[in-house]
Scaffold this motif. Sequence first.
Motif, short mmCIF file in Angstrom:
data_model
loop_
_atom_site.label_atom_id
_atom_site.label_comp_id
_atom_site.label_asym_id
_atom_site.label_seq_id
_atom_site.Cartn_x
_atom_site.Cartn_y
_atom_site.Cartn_z
N LEU A 114 -14.06 7.56 -23.47
CA LEU A 114 -12.68 7.89 -23.08
C LEU A 114 -12.49 7.76 -21.58
O LEU A 114 -11.51 7.17 -21.11
CB LEU A 114 -12.37 9.32 -23.50
N ASP A 130 -8.94 8.24 -30.67
CA ASP A 130 -8.43 8.67 -29.37
C ASP A 130 -8.78 7.66 -28.29
O ASP A 130 -7.96 7.36 -27.40
CB ASP A 130 -9.00 10.04 -28.99
N VAL A 131 -10.02 7.15 -28.36
CA VAL A 131 -10.41 6.15 -27.36
C VAL A 131 -9.51 4.94 -27.49
O VAL A 131 -9.02 4.39 -26.48
CB VAL A 131 -11.89 5.75 -27.54
N ALA A 176 -12.60 4.14 -20.56
CA ALA A 176 -11.39 3.42 -20.94
C ALA A 176 -10.28 3.72 -19.94
O ALA A 176 -9.54 2.82 -19.53
CB ALA A 176 -10.96 3.82 -22.34
N PRO A 187 -14.04 15.10 -28.36
CA PRO A 187 -14.07 14.34 -27.10
C PRO A 187 -12.73 14.41 -26.38
O PRO A 187 -11.68 14.28 -27.00
CB PRO A 187 -14.38 12.92 -27.57
N ALA A 199 -12.88 10.48 -33.62
CA ALA A 199 -12.68 10.59 -32.17
C ALA A 199 -12.43 9.22 -31.55
O ALA A 199 -11.77 9.11 -30.52
CB ALA A 199 -13.90 11.24 -31.52
N LEU A 200 -12.94 8.18 -32.20
CA LEU A 200 -12.77 6.85 -31.63
C LEU A 200 -11.30 6.43 -31.65
O LEU A 200 -10.89 5.58 -30.88
CB LEU A 200 -13.60 5.82 -32.40
N PRO A 225 -18.57 9.40 -27.11
CA PRO A 225 -17.12 9.13 -27.05
C PRO A 225 -16.44 9.76 -25.84
O PRO A 225 -15.44 9.22 -25.37
CB PRO A 225 -16.61 9.74 -28.37
N LEU A 283 -16.85 0.25 -25.26
CA LEU A 283 -17.37 0.02 -26.61
C LEU A 283 -18.86 0.38 -26.67
O LEU A 283 -19.34 0.95 -27.65
CB LEU A 283 -17.19 -1.43 -27.04
N LEU A 306 -12.34 -0.79 -31.86
CA LEU A 306 -12.49 0.66 -31.92
C LEU A 306 -11.95 1.22 -33.23
O LEU A 306 -12.57 2.09 -33.85
CB LEU A 306 -11.76 1.31 -30.74
N ALA A 325 -15.92 8.21 -37.50
CA ALA A 325 -15.82 9.01 -36.28
C ALA A 325 -14.38 8.97 -35.80
O ALA A 325 -13.97 8.08 -35.06
CB ALA A 325 -16.76 8.46 -35.21
N TYR A 360 -2.70 16.36 -24.80
CA TYR A 360 -3.47 16.39 -26.05
C TYR A 360 -4.97 16.33 -25.75
O TYR A 360 -5.76 17.12 -26.29
CB TYR A 360 -3.02 15.23 -26.93
N LEU A 361 -5.36 15.43 -24.85
CA LEU A 361 -6.79 15.29 -24.54
C LEU A 361 -7.33 16.56 -23.90
O LEU A 361 -8.46 16.98 -24.18
CB LEU A 361 -7.02 14.11 -23.60
N LEU A 368 -6.51 4.85 -28.61
CA LEU A 368 -5.18 5.24 -28.12
C LEU A 368 -5.10 5.11 -26.60
O LEU A 368 -4.16 4.54 -26.04
CB LEU A 368 -4.91 6.68 -28.56
N MET A 415 -23.60 9.48 -36.99
CA MET A 415 -23.27 8.16 -36.47
C MET A 415 -24.43 7.19 -36.72
O MET A 415 -25.57 7.51 -36.47
CB MET A 415 -23.00 8.27 -34.97
#
Lengths: 107, 106, 330, 455
Positions: free
Chosen positions: C57, B65-66, C60, C211, B62-63, C53, C45, B51, B60, C202-203, B68, C1
């Motif tokens: 999240l 955060d993923v 994950a 995201p 934002a990834l 994303p 992934l 990631l 990106a 935070y999220l 994390l 992207m």
Amino acid sequence: MSLALLYGLAGIALVAMGLYAALAARHVLRRLLGLNVLGSGVFMMLVALASRTTGIATRPDPVPHAMVLTGIVVAVSATALGLALLRRMHAHDGSPRLPEDRDAGSP
Amino acid sequence: MPEWMTPALWIAAAAVLGTIALGLVRVERGPSNGDRMLAAQLLGTGAVAVLLLLARATDAPALLDVALVLALLACVAGAVFVRRIGVQPPERDEGRGPTRATEDGS
Amino acid sequence: MAAEVQVFDAVLVVLLLWLGWRALASADLFKAVVQFIVFGLLLSLAWVRLGAPDVALAEAAIGAGLAGALLLDTLARLGRSGAADEARPLGLTPARTGIALAALGLAALLVASALALPERWPGLAEPALQQLRASGVSNPVTATLLNYRAWDTLLEVGVLMLAVLGVWILEAEPALPRPAPDPMLGLLLRVLLPLTVIVAGYLLWVGAHAPGGAFQGAALLAAGGVLWHLARPLSLGPSPVVRAVVVLGFAVFLAVGVATAVLGGGLLTFPPEHAGAIILVIEAAAMLSIALIMVALFVGRERAPSDAGIPDSAADASAVPGAPNPGAAP
Amino acid sequence: MTGSAALVTVLVVPLAGAVAALLAGRRGAVAAGLLTSALGVAAAFVLAGAVLAGGMQRVAVGGWAVPLGIELRADGLAAAMLLMTAVIGAGIAVYAWRYFGAAGHHDPHDLAAGPPGPAGKAAPASTQWLFWPVWLLAWGALNALYLSGDLFNLYVTLELLGLAAVALVALAGAGAAAAALRYLLLTLLGSMLYILGVELLYAAHQTMDLLQLRERLQPGLSVWLAAALMTTGLLVKTAIFPLHFWLPPAHGSAPAPVSAALSALVVKAGFYLLARLWLDLFGALPGAGVVPALLGALGACAVLWGGVQALRQTRLKAMIAYSTVAQLGYLMIALLLASGAGGAAAGAAGGAMHAGRDPGLPPTGGFVGKFALVEAAVRAGAWWAVAVVLAGSLLAAAFLFHALSRAFADAPADKTSAEVPAAPQLAALALALVAVALAAAGEPLRRLLTVGAAT
């Protein structure tokens, strides 16, 4: 082959696997895993679909993403309830299978 | 970011994914449940690395955060494993299901 | 992207399919569950690669963290006999051939319809992005979840609530034998718990423009709660306090719906100038509720353990699992 | 109160009631449940009046127009279903008040009368009150389902309803865990197939709104595949023959009010959705006429099979569960007739039968509906349907007689036919009266059902 098609086909394969396992397996935990993989396949098809917008809009279609988020949360709560029921059934009947899947010699 | 950087990041990401594939062999082979769980933990670290590389390669943030979240949570399954199932040496009838720390203690 | 296919994608798809199959077909259920956990990791992934994303999240946090914890806990409670399965759990038998053919037939039809779809499509991306200004947030997924399709999300919080009501309805389970207090776990908890709380906050905050959001934050908090429960067992039966927190997100969401319907706009119609604040309030309440619901789903209901050895910790008598009157708050 | 306000009220009342019941806890849940039932019935009547007077009522949730937002719509069929659900729901609430109230207050009389079938001891008394929030959420899900005009929103309501039904079945205690689990697995599978179909439709048409889809529908492989997937998913949830096998165990082991809620309302939600899909959405497809015929044939099989199986049961609840299988068969026949000629009449038949289902009284309510169904069948010239309905009625009469003779002959020995407390009897009587009133009020009901009906 585009990215959307590659992952879309992978999603279809996961759907087929999950459907087979959900119907063919006899241990309830395995059936639940099958339903989860089936769900992942369905969601992957949906997100792959959304990624086809790139090129027209600047970002992928957010509506399928929101649907998949909803679906993931629903799936995990249903799975949790199913696991809790499985443990009760096992404690009560002594078997992790549904009554119609039990045969004499097996657990 | 220099021109050659992006392809290099992609190659690195694919290489880390390759190590994940190698780690899967340990999950498949075992022999003990502890080996499998530990391999899964290691794969979590691999996914974090992938990631981070992708975050740079595709620009990106934002990834991150993923990554994390994955880094924070990868240990939860491991903690459940240690508390509820426990690491035990492979048994004679290995591969026939998990074992509990103390069988039937209630 | 970048949307071109890379070698990376090919490897990822192969791994996903292999893991998906092994997670279903491994005879040893423990192995299957571990493979399912890794499947969840790789799935996040895949979501990243598909430009989702927000979904990555959630996957994950839920797929790799919480679902794995739930499955492992169930395996432990089923014991060795309950977790045993046939040697070839998905092997082809005459009865299963029909199922396999049906699954393959469905796959073939799905492939045919997928190939018939146009390469590019508008979807609802354009209207969703155009209305973003009026939605109160700048992350289109959050706008969809909490504004365009807020009615879906309201009902979905209800689904979560029902799952925990269903678990409460079931009889209490025998408590697991409690392993000795683990200093490592205490250390882990001390380091991780503050981090999960901070990152969850935070999220939640960042979800308005990047995201993140209530589900992701809640899943993170819930993972912290699961760790807490492992170190110092909680009791999350239907006590008044627990019920109040469980219902909070749904109640606030519904109350906002009623208020908007009564005061003008219409059901869940947020005035654009206040939409951002309203969404944040709903999300904060929903995050607390969802986090507690997920921990309660993991904790379940346990009968009081036969050995009275309560660990040293702050978990006092009121936190004994399944105390006769489940009125004890954590 | 305007029509759209009534629509929002109908949705909000049960959900708010669930919140109140959950907060009120064991002592206050009953009061919250009964109050909600009264308010819900009133709101449903107001909405039905508004639909009758002003035609279809629409609410765009969040003020967003379709396809981005979700539109809620109350046409005649939806209003009729809401009304019947409210009335039956109130009956169930009165019934449950005594049934579950008993466990909390240790009343020996009620304990003797109330408890669940032979499957095992009930869930602990301390959690029996959770019936109230779960049932109110199920009711809220039903109302949301009737009113939703969006395919994905329908998926969420189906999940809400499905999990509520699982939790209700689980109320019967550990012995019902297997039945609840089977139901959970099937309902999840059904939803997955349904959502897969929705996805295919969305991919090709960029909308999930039913009416908009109807306009944009392009016949093709993916549309037919979507129709097949969604229909299969709903058939699993609706317990239509031959996918009915999960129903008798789940209903047979559930507590009596739950069994009533499940067979009178929950499985029929899937049927309602099937009717919506095939009458409103896919009906326009070329060659789609075959599908209702197929479904009708399945319905005929269900009527006969359910009747024969019911006759063979020795336990009252199992008998009722099989008679539910048969009742669903009648509904499928009504769907077939509705898709052809005499739509409104057959719809009324389905509606009346829907209202008449109550475990206490299988035949009374059924009679009104069957009469309307035969009338519609005769008008449509479907003589096979007349034959099936008559044969099914004979079977129903036979198993009812069988049940009554057992009840009179060896009442003390038979646990399920022990003396029933007064409130449930009154509730059952009231429901029967409603069924008769429906027959009398056939004309307004028919007018209601034609509002907004797709032609």
